[in-house]
Design a protein around this motif. Structure first.
Motif, PDB file in Angstrom:
ATOM      1  N   THR A  78      -7.748  23.959  59.616  1.00 45.78           N
ATOM      2  CA  THR A  78      -6.806  23.266  60.330  1.00 45.78           C
ATOM      3  C   THR A  78      -6.932  21.758  59.887  1.00 45.78           C
ATOM      4  O   THR A  78      -7.937  21.217  59.661  1.00 45.78           O
ATOM      5  N   ILE A  79      -5.692  21.314  59.480  1.00 43.20           N
ATOM      6  CA  ILE A  79      -5.617  19.968  59.040  1.00 43.20           C
ATOM      7  C   ILE A  79      -4.890  19.119  60.012  1.00 43.20           C
ATOM      8  O   ILE A  79      -3.709  19.790  60.605  1.00 43.20           O
ATOM      9  N   ALA A  80      -5.009  17.824  60.457  1.00 45.97           N
ATOM     10  CA  ALA A  80      -4.406  17.169  61.539  1.00 45.97           C
ATOM     11  C   ALA A  80      -3.792  15.830  60.729  1.00 45.97           C
ATOM     12  O   ALA A  80      -4.614  15.168  59.888  1.00 45.97           O
ATOM     13  N   CYS A 131      -0.789  19.225  63.904  1.00 49.84           N
ATOM     14  CA  CYS A 131      -1.636  20.168  63.289  1.00 49.84           C
ATOM     15  C   CYS A 131      -1.002  21.288  62.465  1.00 49.84           C
ATOM     16  O   CYS A 131       0.049  21.735  63.049  1.00 49.84           O
ATOM     17  N   SER A 132      -1.702  21.725  61.523  1.00 50.55           N
ATOM     18  CA  SER A 132      -1.234  23.061  60.774  1.00 50.55           C
ATOM     19  C   SER A 132      -2.403  23.819  60.478  1.00 50.55           C
ATOM     20  O   SER A 132      -3.535  23.421  60.096  1.00 50.55           O
ATOM     21  N   THR A 133      -2.469  25.195  60.775  1.00 49.75           N
ATOM     22  CA  THR A 133      -3.474  25.863  60.553  1.00 49.75           C
ATOM     23  C   THR A 133      -3.230  26.980  59.771  1.00 49.75           C
ATOM     24  O   THR A 133      -2.219  27.639  59.583  1.00 49.75           O
ATOM     25  N   ASP A 134      -4.178  27.407  58.765  1.00 46.48           N
ATOM     26  CA  ASP A 134      -4.110  28.683  57.993  1.00 46.48           C
ATOM     27  C   ASP A 134      -5.304  29.333  58.419  1.00 46.48           C
ATOM     28  O   ASP A 134      -6.443  29.320  58.402  1.00 46.48           O
ATOM     29  N   TYR A 135      -4.722  30.807  58.658  1.00 46.23           N
ATOM     30  CA  TYR A 135      -5.783  31.567  59.393  1.00 46.23           C
ATOM     31  C   TYR A 135      -6.511  32.532  58.272  1.00 46.23           C
ATOM     32  O   TYR A 135      -7.298  33.325  58.689  1.00 46.23           O
ATOM     33  N   GLY A 136      -6.270  32.315  57.054  1.00 47.70           N
ATOM     34  CA  GLY A 136      -6.911  33.133  56.069  1.00 47.70           C
ATOM     35  C   GLY A 136      -6.360  34.529  55.803  1.00 47.70           C
ATOM     36  O   GLY A 136      -5.263  34.749  56.320  1.00 47.70           O
ATOM     37  N   TYR A 137      -7.085  35.308  54.998  1.00 45.07           N
ATOM     38  CA  TYR A 137      -6.724  36.501  55.020  1.00 45.07           C
ATOM     39  C   TYR A 137      -5.284  36.687  54.090  1.00 45.07           C
ATOM     40  O   TYR A 137      -4.552  37.581  54.636  1.00 45.07           O
ATOM     41  N   TYR A 146      -2.759  34.643  54.447  1.00 43.37           N
ATOM     42  CA  TYR A 146      -1.661  33.912  55.132  1.00 43.37           C
ATOM     43  C   TYR A 146      -1.641  32.330  54.535  1.00 43.37           C
ATOM     44  O   TYR A 146      -2.345  32.205  53.864  1.00 43.37           O
ATOM     45  N   SER A 147      -0.522  31.997  54.952  1.00 41.26           N
ATOM     46  CA  SER A 147      -0.096  30.375  54.522  1.00 41.26           C
ATOM     47  C   SER A 147      -0.331  29.610  55.598  1.00 41.26           C
ATOM     48  O   SER A 147      -0.679  30.108  56.821  1.00 41.26           O
ATOM     49  N   TRP A 148      -0.223  28.473  55.580  1.00 39.00           N
ATOM     50  CA  TRP A 148      -0.051  27.408  56.564  1.00 39.00           C
ATOM     51  C   TRP A 148       0.790  27.195  57.584  1.00 39.00           C
ATOM     52  O   TRP A 148       1.893  27.660  56.997  1.00 39.00           O
ATOM     53  N   ASN A 149       0.630  27.453  58.911  1.00 35.99           N
ATOM     54  CA  ASN A 149       1.391  27.586  60.098  1.00 35.99           C
ATOM     55  C   ASN A 149       2.338  26.446  60.121  1.00 35.99           C
ATOM     56  O   ASN A 149       1.841  25.457  59.856  1.00 35.99           O
ATOM     57  N   PRO A 150       3.455  26.562  60.895  1.00 33.34           N
ATOM     58  CA  PRO A 150       4.144  25.266  61.008  1.00 33.34           C
ATOM     59  C   PRO A 150       3.481  24.218  61.773  1.00 33.34           C
ATOM     60  O   PRO A 150       2.622  24.398  62.807  1.00 33.34           O
ATOM     61  N   TRP A 151       4.047  23.146  61.769  1.00 29.41           N
ATOM     62  CA  TRP A 151       3.497  21.781  62.334  1.00 29.41           C
ATOM     63  C   TRP A 151       3.499  21.856  63.669  1.00 29.41           C
ATOM     64  O   TRP A 151       4.683  22.352  64.198  1.00 29.41           O
ATOM     65  N   HIS A 152       2.502  21.567  64.553  1.00 29.89           N
ATOM     66  CA  HIS A 152       2.878  21.565  65.962  1.00 29.89           C
ATOM     67  C   HIS A 152       1.806  20.471  66.683  1.00 29.89           C
ATOM     68  O   HIS A 152       0.856  20.174  66.044  1.00 29.89           O
ATOM     69  N   GLN A 153       1.989  20.056  67.697  1.00 28.40           N
ATOM     70  CA  GLN A 153       1.287  19.127  68.331  1.00 28.40           C
ATOM     71  C   GLN A 153      -0.271  19.628  68.453  1.00 28.40           C
ATOM     72  O   GLN A 153      -0.345  20.698  69.103  1.00 28.40           O
ATOM     73  N   CYS A 154      -1.234  18.960  68.219  1.00 28.15           N
ATOM     74  CA  CYS A 154      -2.661  19.402  68.322  1.00 28.15           C
ATOM     75  C   CYS A 154      -3.070  19.638  69.683  1.00 28.15           C
ATOM     76  O   CYS A 154      -2.736  18.687  70.582  1.00 28.15           O
ATOM     77  N   ASP A 155      -3.768  20.571  70.092  1.00 27.92           N
ATOM     78  CA  ASP A 155      -4.219  20.955  71.416  1.00 27.92           C
ATOM     79  C   ASP A 155      -6.041  20.022  71.227  1.00 27.92           C
ATOM     80  O   ASP A 155      -6.768  20.544  70.465  1.00 27.92           O
ATOM     81  N   LEU A 156      -5.805  18.941  71.487  1.00 30.22           N
ATOM     82  CA  LEU A 156      -7.023  17.837  71.393  1.00 30.22           C
ATOM     83  C   LEU A 156      -8.180  18.445  71.928  1.00 30.22           C
ATOM     84  O   LEU A 156      -9.313  18.158  71.541  1.00 30.22           O
ATOM     85  N   ASN A 157      -8.187  19.602  72.960  1.00 28.78           N
ATOM     86  CA  ASN A 157      -9.648  20.092  73.400  1.00 28.78           C
ATOM     87  C   ASN A 157     -10.217  21.118  72.516  1.00 28.78           C
ATOM     88  O   ASN A 157     -11.163  21.486  72.646  1.00 28.78           O
TER      89      ASN A 157
END
Length: 88
Positions: free
Chosen positions: A55-57, A66-72, A74-85
């Motif tokens: 995840t990059i923020a 944030c955007s997350t790449d779940y590997g395997y 996949y590519s980077w997912n759409p940008w969304h507000q980060c869950d700070l927890n």
């Protein structure tokens, strides 16, 4: 910003262009724009979770995105507000 994903020498770089587009580069590629049309004011940080999640923020408009790449393949997912927890 330089990231050594999983501490295994998988180096990736992130940066923000003057037009606010988000870019990244690795040892196997030149600089390319991050997918999903994200814009940012500055790079904040990154987080890696096993087995392959990355995840990059970035800061934009006073919010952390944030955007997350779940590997395997996949590519980077759409940008969304980060869950700070779960990000820190």
């Amino acid at each position: 910003m330089e990231i050594n994903w999983f501490g295994q020498g998988r180096i990736e770089y992130f940066g923000i262009a003057p037009n606010r587009t988000i870019w990244h580069s690795s040892a196997s590629s030149g600089w390319v724009v991050m997918p999903n049309n994200g814009l940012a004011d500055e790079v904040d940080g990154a987080m890696a979770r096993e087995p392959h999640y990355r995840t990059i923020a970035v800061w934009a408009g006073g919010n952390l995105w944030c955007s997350t790449d779940y590997g395997y393949g996949y590519s980077w997912n759409p940008w969304h507000q980060c869950d700070l927890n779960n990000y820190i």
